[in-house]
Design an enzyme around this catalytic site. Structure first.
Site, short mmCIF file in Angstrom:
data_model
loop_
_atom_site.label_atom_id
_atom_site.label_comp_id
_atom_site.label_asym_id
_atom_site.label_seq_id
_atom_site.Cartn_x
_atom_site.Cartn_y
_atom_site.Cartn_z
N LYS A 54 15.05 -54.21 -15.09
CA LYS A 54 15.87 -55.43 -15.10
C LYS A 54 16.65 -55.52 -16.41
CE LYS A 54 12.89 -57.84 -11.89
NZ LYS A 54 11.69 -58.64 -11.69
N GLN A 98 7.88 -62.79 -14.66
CA GLN A 98 7.51 -61.62 -13.85
C GLN A 98 6.15 -61.87 -13.18
OE1 GLN A 98 9.44 -58.76 -13.28
NE2 GLN A 98 7.87 -58.33 -11.78
N ASP A 121 15.10 -66.88 -9.90
CA ASP A 121 14.29 -66.38 -8.78
C ASP A 121 14.34 -67.34 -7.59
OD1 ASP A 121 13.27 -63.87 -9.04
OD2 ASP A 121 11.44 -64.48 -10.07
#
Ligand code: NAP
Length: 284
Positions: A54, A98, A121
């Site tokens: 990422k 994460q 997200d």
């Protein structure tokens, strides 16, 4: 008897690369570089690889990355403080926690600490609610957003199509079903209690599989000509990756299909960058 069709392979890698290039062009023209913060707790090796990928993708797309690595024994209060600091930092437009986090932490409580405007997200209740309400100002989870882009790369009009999504997780299945509903598909959400799953799937013009079971979707579950999106990532005994769909058997039946790897996977990071760019633009 199956009618043989020439199956189009949906090249997620190429579509994601184009999207990342467009994002890079857009960020290059901006006065301030968008910023993405990634919080990683513990030493899960797979998570370390995901975070590294990422961050690399951010660099290439002209997005500044902020990394916070916390030890496995970090407390709820310590992770919350880190999220709060990124919430308050105007240079940070997106915050990603994460997952999974170590067991002693309450992941949901942490997610809900993220400012919804920075929730790239799309997992906070505000963003989930906006998706369900059809309010386009929210941030949509990356993998279903990417899967929809792949569907649209082969389907010009989704209106009235029968869509079946196997899997109903908050991370993928539920938002995917909502996105397809917003496109005016007739949507069925299938799951572990669904009866006659093969027959349900056979009705699908668009079949999305997100279960995590190796080659579960067989050729005779697929309507000839259907678009098949395989989200599953499974490691086979020989170490190779495969999806939830019996890919080889589906060739010649599906109208279009995503491979694993190289289908949905690459779209997830591209959509994360897209969400960060979007959050940066909306913060202005
Ligand atoms: P999850 O939270 O474990 O959800 C799995 C879903 O599959 C559940 O809704 C479950 O039903 C359903 N299911 C389980 N067994 C079933 C069966 N026999 N028949 C029908 N449905 C069944 O998984 P997830 O997070 O959504 O992920 C699903 C897969 O996608 C995994 O392989 C994951 O690695 C992959 N994935 C890939 C990406 C990517 O970037 N490519 C991103 C996210 C996920 P119940 O709700 O009834 O238990």
């Amino acid at each position: 008897m199956n009618i043989m069709t020439e199956t189009r392979i949906i090249d997620g890698k190429a579509i994601a690369a184009r999207l990342r290039e467009e994002i890079a062009q857009e960020t290059a023209a901006m006065d301030t570089q968008p910023g993405l913060a990634v919080i990683l707790v513990g030493d899960n090796p797979a998570s370390h690889v995901y975070v590294r990928n990422k961050i690399r993708a951010c660099e290439k797309a002209g997005i500044k990355s902020f990394e916070s690595r916390l030890p496995v024994q970090a407390t709820q209060a310590e992770v919350t403080a880190e999220i709060q600091a990124f919430n308050d930092n105007p240079a940070v437009n997106g915050i990603l926690l994460q997952l999974p986090v170590p067991d002693h932490l309450d992941a949901d409580a942490l997610i809900h600490m993220i400012n919804p405007a920075k929730d790239v997200d799309g997992l906070t209740f505000i963003n989930i609610g906006k998706l369900v309400a059809g309010d386009q100002s929210g941030l949509v989870p990356c993998t279903p957003q990417g899967a929809l882009a792949l569907i649209k790369s082969v389907e010009t009009d989704l209106s009235g199509k029968n869509a079946v999504v196997i899997g109903r997780s908050l991370l993928f299945g539920k938002p995917m079903a909502q996105l397809l509903l917003a496109e005016n598909c007739t949507v069925t959400s299938a799951h572990s209690r669904t009866k006659n799953l093969p027959e349900v799937c056979k009705q699908a013009d668009i079949l999305v599989a997100a279960v995590g079971r190796e080659k579960m979707v067989k050729a005779d579950w697929i309507k000839p000509g259907a678009t098949v999106i395989d989200v599953g990532i499974n490691r086979m005994e020989d170490g190779k990756l495969c999806g939830d769909v019996d890919y080889e058997a589906a060739l010649g039946i599906a109208g279009a299909i995503t491979p694993v790897p190289g289908g949905v996977g690459p779209m997830t990071i591209a959509c994360l960058l897209q969400n960060t760019l979007r959050a940066a633009k909306q913060s202005k």
